[in-house]
Motif scaffolding. Structure first.
Motif, PDB file in Angstrom:
ATOM      1  N   ARG A   1      -2.652  -0.731   9.546  1.00 44.25           N
ATOM      2  CA  ARG A   1      -3.382   0.102  10.816  1.00 44.25           C
ATOM      3  C   ARG A   1      -1.999  -1.070  12.050  1.00 44.25           C
TER       4      ARG A   1
ATOM      5  N   GLY B   1      -7.483   0.506  -1.546  1.00 41.86           N
ATOM      6  CA  GLY B   1      -8.681   0.430  -0.277  1.00 41.86           C
ATOM      7  C   GLY B   1      -9.916   0.852  -1.018  1.00 41.86           C
TER       8      GLY B   1
ATOM      9  N   THR C   1      -6.947  -1.488   4.963  1.00 37.96           N
ATOM     10  CA  THR C   1      -5.795  -0.036   4.957  1.00 37.96           C
ATOM     11  C   THR C   1      -5.002  -0.643   6.862  1.00 37.96           C
TER      12      THR C   1
ATOM     13  N   GLU D   1       0.608  -1.473   0.034  1.00 35.81           N
ATOM     14  CA  GLU D   1       0.335  -0.386  -0.057  1.00 35.81           C
ATOM     15  C   GLU D   1       1.212   0.923  -0.252  1.00 35.81           C
TER      16      GLU D   1
END
Lengths: 458, 235
Positions: free
Chosen positions: B39, B30, B37, A375
């Motif tokens: 986290r 996402g 996400t 990501e």
């Protein structure tokens, strides 16, 4: 003392199979107890213990007068062995809850015991430590709490010795750490006990006892690491621990553990690794981390190297700890481009993929860590494909667990987004068929559909 | 699980963080129907995630406590005497001797021969009792430091410090690291070690009588006169 197994304490005439069966039974009992929130029941720690030592010693109820007599004899007797025996008698009595109660309410008893815990005679110090052990087993928290005030005093006395491994001192330290860990597990600990522990100098003492180096005593470190875990997972005031340098101390300890694992495959090291991993993982989630200075944070790339060495060790010796290690890896990589870069530059993607078949929990965590890397954008995904990742994902798409498949889909989305060529390769390797399998699954169908579209239009 | 050699080499290397690759996110990442996400996760104490590790911990404790309950066999040796001149203590176990030596002969004040449980406490004693500058300085500022490492409090008098130790750090009100015996028979000299408030310097008075009995010529003492003074002056 904790790890030096003195002699064989197995019941006579007990075969290996029998031992395994008993261990499985004990394990099942402990799991059940934990689910019923009863794991801290001290009873469980004693009930299964086979009859050992002084030929079936039975807990005896001692009255006030008898306790006083034993204490006086221990304190002022002329002969050391006689004094020691008095303490042995006291300890037997302390195995009974009634004696425990009588003891803590007796004036001066705790003070006398503390004095003996710092005695200059080894035998007395050892026996006093065992009495402390018995007290810390009490079901009644009032008893364990009675031990707490002396802790700071004892640690001051004992911490001057930690460099010399004087056996009785080490025993007392372990007993203290164990007593404290029992106390910290009580239901009311987060409201009552932990705040007062955090308000004292105990956290600094504890961290000192966890500093790696020649002064570190393994058994002592194990006890205090578990104490620290019970404190941190209660989320009372972790910011305070961070300002005391907990992250850097524990990080260095992790490096030390990885080094030890490389030198000897001692199967006892996970006893310390487990609480250290847990503390680090929970502490990293504190907002305070961003607020303290560089030195107090955890930025050292060696932590990643150490963690993988430990993961490899766990795979061999204690696979049940793999999720905990991967949890730390998630918390290290989630918000850190630097740690994600380390994973890539140290070539750790492939070793990570090797963990996928272990279990569903492990697969899910591995995929989550990979998502953390992906990501961060194209520069990261460039290192993820070409490579073994895509093939592994085609494999995980065949898993039956919905969450694992779901996370695989998330990773594919990121990969296709930042590395479009990967989508083409996916098609060529029969990716669409792998996706089709899940078209009917409620939790997955939207994402499956979206990926099918992306792949076809790539 | 195969680890590349670079990993072991990195562990052995120096501290440092990797220079991060540039981060560049797309808003599509996402996005619905996706949901990832990055986290951090925290687990509270009762979470089932901890079950396996907790069970292992308790299995270990069960094993250990079985041993604690039994009396360990201590290796015996032929009786021998402490070699320190003037000390007649006899032993038949090395562990006992080790403990005795460390407690009574190791951290001994070269000026007054008192023994202390640790180097830290010995240092404080020498500073407060045998450093002439200390008395002078203590008239103007708080010089009696708290004995607990990590506590930075300092006090005007020894008594104030003692009160602090009792109130704040919950020391026993009559704290000493070993109680002296009240009725000592001269035939069996026993050395006692203590760090009492008095011993550390109650208004500069020496404590008499049964407060302290130590070996007359202990070994391993520190010759620290010059060093201690320079420490005080360097402050």
């Amino acid at each position: 003392m904790w790890l030096r197994r003195q002699g064989c304490l197995r019941p006579a005439g007990c075969g290996v199979e029998e031992l395994r069966r008993r261990r499985r039974e004990r394990e099942a009992a402990l799991r059940k107890a934990r689910r019923e929130q009863q794991l801290i029941s001290k009873r469980l720690l004693r009930d299964d213990a086979p009859e050992e030592g002084e030929g079936g010693c039975v807990a005896v109820i001692l009255g006030q007068a008898e306790i006083q007599q034993f204490l006086q004899l221990a304190q002022r007797g002329t002969e050391e062995k006689e004094r020691g025996r008095a303490l042995v008698s006291l300890r037997r009595g302390l195995q009974h809850p009634e004696t425990q109660q009588t003891f803590i309410w007796l004036e001066g008893s705790m003070r006398t015991l503390v004095g003996l815990l710092t005695s200059n005679q080894a035998l007395l110090q050892l026996e006093a430590a065992r009495c402390l052990h018995e007290l810390s087993h009490s079901e009644q928290s009032a008893v364990a709490e009675a031990c707490l005030p002396a802790t700071s005093y004892l640690l001051t006395y004992l911490s001057g010795h930690s460099s010399d491994f004087i056996s009785p001192h080490v025993t007392v330290l372990e007993a203290l750490g164990y007593a404290l860990s029992q106390l910290l597990q009580a239901k009311e600990a987060p409201e009552k006990i932990i705040p007062s522990v955090l308000g004292s100098t105990l956290p600094q003492h504890m961290l000192q006892l966890l500093q790696p180096g020649p002064k570190l005593n393994f058994g002592v470190a194990v006890e205090f690491a578990w104490c620290l875990h019970y404190i941190t997972c209660s989320q009372v005031n972790n910011a305070l621990l961070i300002t005391h340098g907990a992250l850097s101390t524990l990080g260095l300890l992790l490096l030390d553990l990885a080094g030890a694992v490389q030198r000897t495959e001692d199967a006892g090291l996970e006893l310390l690794a487990c609480p250290v991993l847990r503390c680090l993982s929970n502490l990293l989630t504190e907002a305070a981390v961003g607020a303290v200075g560089e030195q107090m944070q955890l930025r050292d790339e060696r932590v990643v190297a150490a963690l993988f060495i430990l993961l490899q060790f766990f795979l061999q010796k204690q696979p049940s700890l793999l999720p905990e290690g991967l949890w730390l890896l998630n918390n290290l990589t989630a918000n850190s481009p630097s740690f994600c870069t380390s994973l890539l530059s140290l070539d750790l993607i492939e070793p990570l993929l090797q963990l996928l078949p272990v279990s569903n929990v492990v697969s899910l965590l591995v995929l989550t860590v990979l998502c953390n890397v992906a990501e961060k954008g194209p520069a990261y995904c460039q290192h993820l494909w070409p490579g073994p990742l895509l093939c592994s994902l085609l494999g995980t798409l065949a898993f039956s667990d919905t969450e694992v498949v779901g996370q695989s889909l998330e990773l594919l989305q990121l990969l296709f987004l930042y590395r479009p060529e990967a989508a083409q390769a996916f098609l060529q390797q029969s990716g669409l068929q792998a996706l089709e399998r899940h078209e009917k699954e409620a939790q997955l169908q939207d994402r499956v559909h979206a990926l099918q579209q992306t792949a076809l239009h790539s | 699980m195969q680890l590349p050699p670079a990993v072991h080499a990195r562990l052995a290397g120096g501290p440092g963080a990797a220079e991060p690759l540039p981060v560049e996110r797309s808003p599509k990442a996402g996005a619905v129907p996706f949901r990832f996400t990055a986290r951090q996760v925290r687990f509270p104490r009762e979470h089932e995630f901890f079950e396996d590790g907790d069970v292992q911990r308790h299995l270990y404790l069960q094993d250990v406590l079985t041993q604690v309950a039994g009396a360990p066999e201590r290796p015996r040796v032929p009786e021998f005497t402490c070699q320190v001149a003037g000390c007649c203590q006899v032993f038949d176990a090395l562990e006992d001797y080790e403990h005795h030596y460390h407690t009574l002969h190791r951290n001994v004040c070269s000026f007054c021969k008192r023994a202390f449980p640790s180097g830290h406490l010995l240092d404080i004693h020498i500073l407060e009792w045998h450093d002439s500058l200390f008395q002078i300085l203590s008239e103007r500022q708080n010089m009696y430091q708290c004995l607990v490492e990590g506590c930075t409090e300092k006090f005007k008098t020894s008594k104030d410090r003692k009160d602090h130790l009792v109130r704040r750090h919950l020391y026993p009100a009559d704290f000493r690291f070993d109680k002296p015996k009240k009725n000592m028979s001269p035939a069996t000299p026993r050395a006692t070690v203590q760090v009492s408030a008095e011993a550390l310097g109650a208004e500069g008075e020496q404590v008499e009588g049964d407060a302290m009995e130590v070996c007359s010529e202990p070994a391993g003492e520190r010759h620290t006169a010059g060093r201690r003074l320079s420490l005080a002056m360097g402050n």
